[in-house]
Enzyme design. Structure first.
Site, PDB file in Angstrom:
ATOM      1  N   GLU A  59       0.884  -1.235  -0.021  1.00 32.21           N
ATOM      2  CA  GLU A  59       0.101   0.055   0.012  1.00 32.21           C
ATOM      3  C   GLU A  59       1.011   1.241   0.091  1.00 32.21           C
ATOM      4  O   GLU A  59       1.674   1.398   0.822  1.00 32.21           O
ATOM      5  CB  GLU A  59      -0.924   0.106   1.183  1.00 32.21           C
ATOM      6  CG  GLU A  59      -1.929   1.007   1.487  1.00 32.21           C
ATOM      7  CD  GLU A  59      -2.593   1.044   2.559  1.00 32.21           C
ATOM      8  OE1 GLU A  59      -3.683   1.785   2.713  1.00 32.21           O
ATOM      9  OE2 GLU A  59      -2.163   0.150   3.872  1.00 32.21           O
ATOM     10  N   LYS A 100      -9.141   2.858  -2.417  1.00 33.82           N
ATOM     11  CA  LYS A 100      -9.575   2.179  -0.964  1.00 33.82           C
ATOM     12  C   LYS A 100     -10.767   2.423  -0.739  1.00 33.82           C
ATOM     13  O   LYS A 100     -11.342   3.776  -0.626  1.00 33.82           O
ATOM     14  CB  LYS A 100      -8.436   2.368  -0.049  1.00 33.82           C
ATOM     15  CG  LYS A 100      -8.366   1.599   1.362  1.00 33.82           C
ATOM     16  CD  LYS A 100      -7.424   1.970   2.068  1.00 33.82           C
ATOM     17  CE  LYS A 100      -7.199   0.904   3.231  1.00 33.82           C
ATOM     18  NZ  LYS A 100      -6.047   1.285   4.217  1.00 33.82           N
ATOM     19  N   CYS A 158      -5.444  -3.194   2.079  1.00 28.09           N
ATOM     20  CA  CYS A 158      -5.213  -3.280   3.394  1.00 28.09           C
ATOM     21  C   CYS A 158      -6.504  -3.687   4.176  1.00 28.09           C
ATOM     22  O   CYS A 158      -7.156  -4.486   4.018  1.00 28.09           O
ATOM     23  CB  CYS A 158      -4.535  -1.949   4.032  1.00 28.09           C
ATOM     24  SG  CYS A 158      -3.820  -2.407   5.497  1.00 28.09           S
ATOM     25  N   THR A 182     -13.375 -57.611  -7.497  1.00 25.90           N
ATOM     26  CA  THR A 182     -14.230 -58.520  -8.176  1.00 25.90           C
ATOM     27  C   THR A 182     -15.611 -57.996  -7.858  1.00 25.90           C
ATOM     28  O   THR A 182     -15.928 -57.935  -6.660  1.00 25.90           O
ATOM     29  CB  THR A 182     -13.837 -60.031  -7.814  1.00 25.90           C
ATOM     30  OG1 THR A 182     -12.554 -60.187  -8.001  1.00 25.90           O
ATOM     31  CG2 THR A 182     -15.068 -60.892  -8.493  1.00 25.90           C
TER      32      THR A 182
END
Length: 691
Positions: free
Chosen positions: A54, A123, A179, A497
């Site tokens: 940031e 932001k 952030c 089987t």
């Protein structure tokens, strides 16, 4: 140049990095230089996307200096420097800067690629508590959509409604948040992922206090799991102002809740933490998770409200083998970390015990009936049964164990079966099936009855079928239920089987456990003292022996019938099964991952206590040969057996094969699509690419 098979992009892998540059206290020119240096290093490492911290260009801890014109102009100059340097660089760069728009200052992620700014994301959530005062300087980007911002002479997209998608590299679809955004109850990256972003990124400053690194890891893991995405996180490192706080430079890369890489914290030198994220796996997981689609609908389909910014990424699409920046476990059902493996073994074992105990109570059965061969699967089913009886407070003598020697039963395995039954204190008996088998073969006019050594499938299945007939009738006679022994690996391969004990029972307690996990579960039981020393010694002997059905007599050289020589190593088959069942990956991708895990004795990742004999290598031609056989058995010849599976507990998150659980498929399908893809996409053996 090399074959496309060897390149990460061929298989939907994108190389990403979290960058930790040496920060400064507002020296934007130094910050730009540090950013360019790491971007150049990333270019040399063939990285597609780099996430910086940031405000890494501006500097974060500037307080009121953010509101100075000179600082704001210097930030624009720093962006110009990075943009100019990016012209010849491969990675998409997500850098942090404080930018002015319409009289407000925003804390932004600036997305740069090949000499242009693709867009700017402000932001949304601004922390303004404890040591944080962001609302003093910044405006929130909440609600800002459809806008643009002028950067020099360019007007570029601006807003919280942006995702960035490479037009020439599927998977490189990116969302950015900053952030505090992912500390919020409603992280913007959730909407970004619902809108189609596969790689969500967080540019963070995030000062360090005790315990915060764990919190970041938890949030990144949780968000990558919840939003079904990759998550790349970069926190500010040393160099930022320590007037009131300090910084550790934590970089994290997560994918679907799993941590792929983490940086060195408190490093004095710049750092790039790198990983290849599997965007194909992410996309497949979204297809399998209906809740993800429902969330998009409940959110009003965010893809209708975002701007998808397209860009060309591979301007020089040279085909190159750049290795793989990703740990590929050889044993995907078994964690490499000892502590986590013990946790998983504890859970797996107790899931089986709890499930069998409940079935015993619900059936009101007086006994549990089990065929004990001295082999791996029946041994594990028996020790689970013993613990189930212990949990219910019932005597182990209510377990009726039968050893039923046939024409090829070895003295060693028979002795192990008897020793284990005695050590566990169950009721043990022996029924020699050879007279009945011989009579059946005579009635069928089989050549073996006339003395000809004809060891065909009929010869084998007469023995297997008789054992099951006895067990079911004994259960009728003695008020019991038959405990199945067949495991998930055998169900995947059809190595059982139809209608006999490894496919049919009253309760298939092992059906959700792959062979490789069973081996580790038995070792866990020994290591953690689940039984007494005498039992542990027998278990150690059993888990170390070669896997064999013992239905055909030993050859002239004395060699026993070997299961893995016929169907392939279980370690490889479990690897194939994991990626087919759980993620639906293309066979060529599975071969690519297997090659990286197994191509030499040191490749891949394995538990530290893995026996040295298991640390083997397989070249690409061997891997593809066994993979093709697996695909044929799994998709074309075995589903009818799985469609008739009895009840049994799901144990591993890697998937189960019950038709009432994880896997539904037609019994008359074909393997052609998968085998054709494998043959067309995987090269013949090439020099330099084989162990």
């Amino acid at each position: 140049m090399t074959h496309p098979f060897y390149t990460i992009h061929t298989h939907g892998l994108i190389r990403v990095a979290a960058a930790t540059p040496r920060a400064s206290v507002g020296d934007t020119a130094a910050n730009a230089a540090a950013t360019i240096a790491l971007a150049t290093q990333a270019d040399a490492q063939h990285i597609d996307l780099v996430v910086f911290p940031e405000l890494n260009l501006t500097s974060y801890a500037l307080d009121d200096l953010h509101l100075q014109t000179a600082q704001q102009r210097a930030t624009l100059a720093a962006i110009d420097s990075v943009v100019a340097a990016s012209v010849t660089l491969r990675p998409v760069l997500l850098v942090g800067a404080a930018l002015v728009r319409a009289g407000r200052l925003y804390n932004c992620a600036v997305v740069i690629a090949r000499g242009r700014v693709l867009g700017v994301v402000p932001k949304t959530f601004l922390p303004n508590y404890r040591e944080f005062y962001e609302k003093r300087w910044f405006a929130s980007g909440a609600g800002l959509t459809g806008l643009s911002i002028d950067l020099g002479s360019e007007s570029v997209p601006f807003g919280t409604d942006l995702i960035f998608a490479a037009s020439d590299l599927p998977g490189l679809v990116v969302h950015a948040e900053i952030c505090e955004d992912y500390w919020a109850p409603t992280p913007p990256s959730t909407a970004g992922a619902l809108a189609g972003a596969l790689i969500c990124c967080n540019l963070s400053a995030s000062n360090i206090v005790i315990g915060k690194a764990r919190e970041r890891e938890m949030l990144a893991a949780a968000q990558s799991a919840r939003a079904v995405c990759a998550y790349v996180y970069s926190a500010a490192g040393p160099g930022e102002s320590t007037t009131e706080v300090a910084w550790d430079g934590q970089g994290l890369i997560h994918e679907l809740g799993e941590q792929l890489a983490q940086s060195r914290r408190f490093a004095t030198e710049p750092d790039l933490v790198v990983a290849d994220v599997d965007c194909e796996r992410i996309a497949q997981e979204r297809l399998r998770t209906g809740t993800f689609n429902d969330a998009a609908a409940f959110a009003g389909h965010p893809e209708t409200r975002v701007r998808r910014i397209a860009f060309d990424h591979l301007t020089n699409p040279a085909v190159a083998d750049v290795g793989l920046e990703r740990v590929v476990p050889r044993f995907p059902f078994v964690p490499n970390d000892p502590a986590r493996r013990d946790e998983d073994c504890y859970e797996a074992f107790n899931i089986q015990v709890e499930a069998l105990a409940k079935r015993l109570e619900a059936a009101r059965a007086r006994t549990l009936v089990i065929g004990v061969s001295g082999g791996l699967d029946s041994t594990h089913a028996l020790i689970v049964a013993a613990k189930a009886m212990d949990r219910l407070g019932r005597p182990r003598a209510d377990i009726l164990g039968f050893t039923m020697p046939g024409f090829a039963t070895g003295e060693g395995t028979k002795a192990n079966a008897w020793a284990l039954m005695r050590a566990l204190g169950i009721t043990a008996e022996e029924i020699d099936i050879r007279p009945a088998a011989r009579r059946m073969l005579e009635d069928m006019r089989h050549p073996f009855a006339d003395g000809a050594p004809t060891y065909d499938i009929t010869f084998e299945n007469v023995q297997a079928g008789l054992r099951t007939d006895y067990l079911f009738r004994l259960a009728n006679q003695r008020g019991g239920i038959v405990v199945g022994t067949g495991d998930l690996s055998e169900m995947a391969l059809g190595w059982c089987t139809y209608g006999v004990g490894d496919q049919m029972s009253h309760y298939a307690v092992n059906a959700g456990v792959p062979k490789t996990l069973i081996q580790f579960l038995i070792r866990w039981c020994i290591r953690t003292g689940q039984y007494d020393a005498a039992t542990d010694a027998i278990l150690s002997t059993i888990v170390a022996q070669e896997i064999s059905p013992e239905l055909v007599p030993a050859g002239a050289d004395g060699a026993l019938q070997s299961t893995e020589s016929m169907i392939g190593p279980y370690a490889l088959n479990d690897f194939f099964a994991h990626y087919v069942i759980r993620y639906g990956l293309a066979p060529s991708k599975i071969a690519f991952l297997a090659w990286h895990a197994w191509r030499d004795a040191e490749s891949g990742a394995w538990p530290a206590d893995l026996p040295a004999t298991a640390r083997v290598a397989y070249d690409l031609s061997t891997i593809t040969a066994w993979l093709e056989r697996f695909l044929q058995r799994f998709f074309a010849t075995s589903q009818f057996k799985r469609s008739a599976l009895p009840n049994g507990p799901k144990v591993s998150g890697g998937g189960a094969l019950s038709p009432r659980g994880d896997w539904r498929a037609p019994s008359d399908g074909t393997a052609r699509v998968w085998i054709d893809e494998l043959r067309s996409a995987v090269p013949q053996a090439e020099p330099g690419h084989l162990a």
